[in-house]
Scaffold this active site. Structure first.
Site, PDB file in Angstrom:
ATOM      1  N   HIS A 100       0.791  -1.262  -0.017  1.00 34.55           N
ATOM      2  CA  HIS A 100       0.142   0.071  -0.015  1.00 34.55           C
ATOM      3  C   HIS A 100       0.693   1.303  -0.061  1.00 34.55           C
ATOM      4  O   HIS A 100       1.873   1.101   0.631  1.00 34.55           O
ATOM      5  CB  HIS A 100      -0.979   0.025   1.439  1.00 34.55           C
ATOM      6  CG  HIS A 100      -1.944   1.213   1.287  1.00 34.55           C
ATOM      7  ND1 HIS A 100      -1.656   2.227   1.650  1.00 34.55           N
ATOM      8  CD2 HIS A 100      -3.381   1.017   0.774  1.00 34.55           C
ATOM      9  CE1 HIS A 100      -2.771   2.935   1.197  1.00 34.55           C
ATOM     10  NE2 HIS A 100      -4.027   2.334   0.972  1.00 34.55           N
ATOM     11  N   GLU A 168      -4.390   1.732  -7.263  1.00 38.31           N
ATOM     12  CA  GLU A 168      -4.599   2.680  -6.335  1.00 38.31           C
ATOM     13  C   GLU A 168      -3.685   3.828  -6.701  1.00 38.31           C
ATOM     14  O   GLU A 168      -2.533   4.049  -5.893  1.00 38.31           O
ATOM     15  CB  GLU A 168      -4.626   2.491  -4.916  1.00 38.31           C
ATOM     16  CG  GLU A 168      -5.695   1.325  -4.441  1.00 38.31           C
ATOM     17  CD  GLU A 168      -5.756   1.212  -2.836  1.00 38.31           C
ATOM     18  OE1 GLU A 168      -6.728   1.325  -2.432  1.00 38.31           O
ATOM     19  OE2 GLU A 168      -4.569   1.021  -2.487  1.00 38.31           O
TER      20      GLU A 168
END
Length: 254
Positions: A100, A168
């Protein structure tokens, strides 16, 4: 009927008491949802490590899979503070979020670190939820090329097995709105093409995160295999709305 994937990561927003309240409300939505019950919509929830047992109890008897927000690159041993993929698998956890943007930014994780964590997860039958995305806003073709290259680096040396790629774009995380639909579609289709060309990644999926919420999946259509939700899913009603969109998309593609 084709599966559409809807995942939720709670990050570290909730303490255990607040998480239990959310688990109860979300479980009621997910347990009652025909798309989830039928298997047309695949749902996963990623709480904190300390919330895993609470989540397992709340979602017992549903199709909801649980994940962890990070996993160690190391096998069991003298690695204080690490949570190994072996223990994650033993705990009945299905997937592990790796790479992430916050882990990369706050803790200096490189693509090589991400690849080592993804490899550890795959060795133990845990599906990596591999977070990828360009840092700065650029044109869609440039973003696609950069993200496909990041995909290759982030799976270098990893054993065979399916992954969930969560596109993302860093500039869209926490933004007032997600990336534009055309931009997302260009990148996600390129990621799909790269995964299809890799015989080791059969069964992989490409979902979108980054300020994702209700209304987005309908606009994206078949450009993605689902969504990865953050704060928008804190509202169980909004989560239900996304599940409705996912089910409609699955039925239209059948």
């Amino acid at each position: 009927m084709p599966q559409i994937t809807v995942g939720v990561s709670l990050k570290a927003y909730f303490g255990r008491r607040q998480a239990r309240v959310w688990f109860a409300a979300a479980a009621a939505v997910l347990r009652a949802h025909e798309g989830v019950r039928s298997g047309a919509v695949e749902a996963f929830v990623i709480p904190t490590y300390l919330q895993l047992d609470d989540a397992a109890g709340a979602f017992a008897g549903t199709r909801v899979r649980l994940g962890v927000q990070d996993v160690s690159a190391f096998e069991p041993g003298a690695y204080t503070g690490e949570v190994t993929a072996a223990e994650v698998a033993e705990s009945g956890v299905a997937c592990a979020e790796v790479g992430h943007a916050e882990r990369r930014r706050l803790f200096g994780e490189s693509d090589a670190d991400v690849a080592a964590k993804a490899a550890a997860a795959l060795r133990h039958g845990v599906t990596p939820v591999l977070c990828l995305g360009e840092e700065e806003r650029t044109d869609a073709a440039g973003a696609a090329a950069a993200t496909v290259a990041q995909l290759a680096r982030s799976l270098a040396g990893a054993p065979a097995g399916p992954v969930i790629v969560a596109y993302e774009p860093v500039w869209a995380i926490g933004a007032p709105a997600p990336a534009p639909i055309d931009h997302i579609g260009t990148v996600t289709r390129s990621l799909r093409t790269a995964l299809l060309a890799d015989g080791d990644r059969s069964g992989s999926r490409v979902i979108y995160g980054g300020s994702a919420g209700p209304g987005l999946l309908t606009g994206l259509g078949d450009a993605v295999d689902g969504l990865f939700l953050g704060r928008s899913a804190h509202d169980p009603v909004a989560l239900g709305d996304v599940l409705d969109e996912a089910y409609a998309l699955a039925r239209s593609a059948s």
